[in-house]
Design an enzyme around this catalytic site. Sequence first.
Site, PDB file in Angstrom:
ATOM      1  N   GLU A   1    -105.504  76.617 -19.988  1.00 25.93           N
ATOM      2  CA  GLU A   1    -106.900  76.682 -19.536  1.00 25.93           C
ATOM      3  C   GLU A   1    -107.664  77.804 -20.234  1.00 25.93           C
ATOM      4  OE1 GLU A   1    -108.621  74.600 -17.947  1.00 25.93           O
ATOM      5  OE2 GLU A   1    -107.016  73.294 -17.264  1.00 25.93           O
TER       6      GLU A   1
ATOM      7  N   TYR B   1    -113.475  78.879 -12.269  1.00 26.53           N
ATOM      8  CA  TYR B   1    -113.016  77.621 -12.875  1.00 26.53           C
ATOM      9  C   TYR B   1    -111.504  77.654 -13.093  1.00 26.53           C
ATOM     10  CZ  TYR B   1    -111.571  74.258 -16.252  1.00 26.53           C
ATOM     11  OH  TYR B   1    -110.846  73.275 -16.871  1.00 26.53           O
TER      12      TYR B   1
ATOM     13  N   ASP C   1    -116.523  73.309 -14.553  1.00 30.72           N
ATOM     14  CA  ASP C   1    -116.980  73.881 -15.827  1.00 30.72           C
ATOM     15  C   ASP C   1    -118.191  73.075 -16.297  1.00 30.72           C
ATOM     16  OD1 ASP C   1    -115.939  71.486 -16.649  1.00 30.72           O
ATOM     17  OD2 ASP C   1    -114.647  72.306 -18.215  1.00 30.72           O
TER      18      ASP C   1
END
Length: 342
Positions: free
Chosen positions: A33, A116, A134
């Site tokens: 991520e 996020y 996001d």
Amino acid sequence: MDYAEKLLAWFDTNKREMPWRNTTDPYAIWVSEIMLQQTQVDTVMPYYITFMDRFPTINSLASATLEEVHTYWQGLGYYRRAENLHKGAQMVDKEYGGIFPRDITLVKKIPGIGPYTLGAVLSIAFHMPLPAVDGNVMRILARQFLIENDISVAKSRKVFEEKVMALMPSDPNRFNQGLMELGALVCTPRDPNCKECPVQDSCEAYETSSITNYPVKSKKVKIAEMNYKVLMIQKENELWMEKRPQEGLLANLWGFPMLDDIKWEEFKEMKLSFEFGEKVTHIFTHRKWHMTPVLIEWREQENRLLEKYMKYDNEARFVKIKKMQDIPIATAFKKLIEILKR
Ligand code: SF4
């Protein structure tokens, strides 16, 4: 089928194979991520594989030096992400016994983990029902439900998070990933492929032919343009390089001395012999560097004046051109090295 069921069915047949999709290890998902922030999947893939090969666990990353982490990150850009990931791993290693926590309050304390990433890691690794909002997700939802909130305003996030939670099924892992994948493959910023969209029948923007009005984004990012002369001082098969300061753009990475227009005027007065190389432009999020290489041969006796530009608070030295892959060099400067090699 309701909204989530349609999305999940589409995700199951259309999702792309990615190494971080075959794991529930929160550390592996965390690394992916962070790498995927502002970077395309295809770019991330080879970096992710070599990074995880070298740093397969939180402990292995925590005990590495930042210099080595930078070396594995170089080329991905946005180096602050690597630094925070490294700091985060050290914190989890020291304070949480090397185990990524399930507790939201503890996760929030980890450097570099914003709302996020928190939602993404906890929902994908532990199936916790949390939103992972996001830009992709905001775009889909703004179009689907004609959400007028300005996505460049921080407090709008809450509206989108509430919408995700209102749609959230019992499988947050696939649902969040499904939204991300839909934003990447179908509901793209320009020319969304509405014909292939699994939730087209509930899309209000599609229904009202107003897709181009969503998402609402008012703030335009100003890009500052800077001109630099970059000193590439060569001594036989070595180039003078310096480690950049610990703060600021490209912090801690290696590069060359850079002169702005004022310093360049001063430099010219020394009347040293040099040649200009091919100009290179490098674009950052909010900045554009126009870099003109100034190629100078180092001559011990004649170039003493140059030392004024070679002194640096941090480390600095001549580096063998062949050995440059061993130190983390910012991409902006790598472009100049490639030109020099040509
Ligand atoms: Fe996006 Fe088109 Fe699907 Fe609406 S129908 S969510 S605009 S891809």
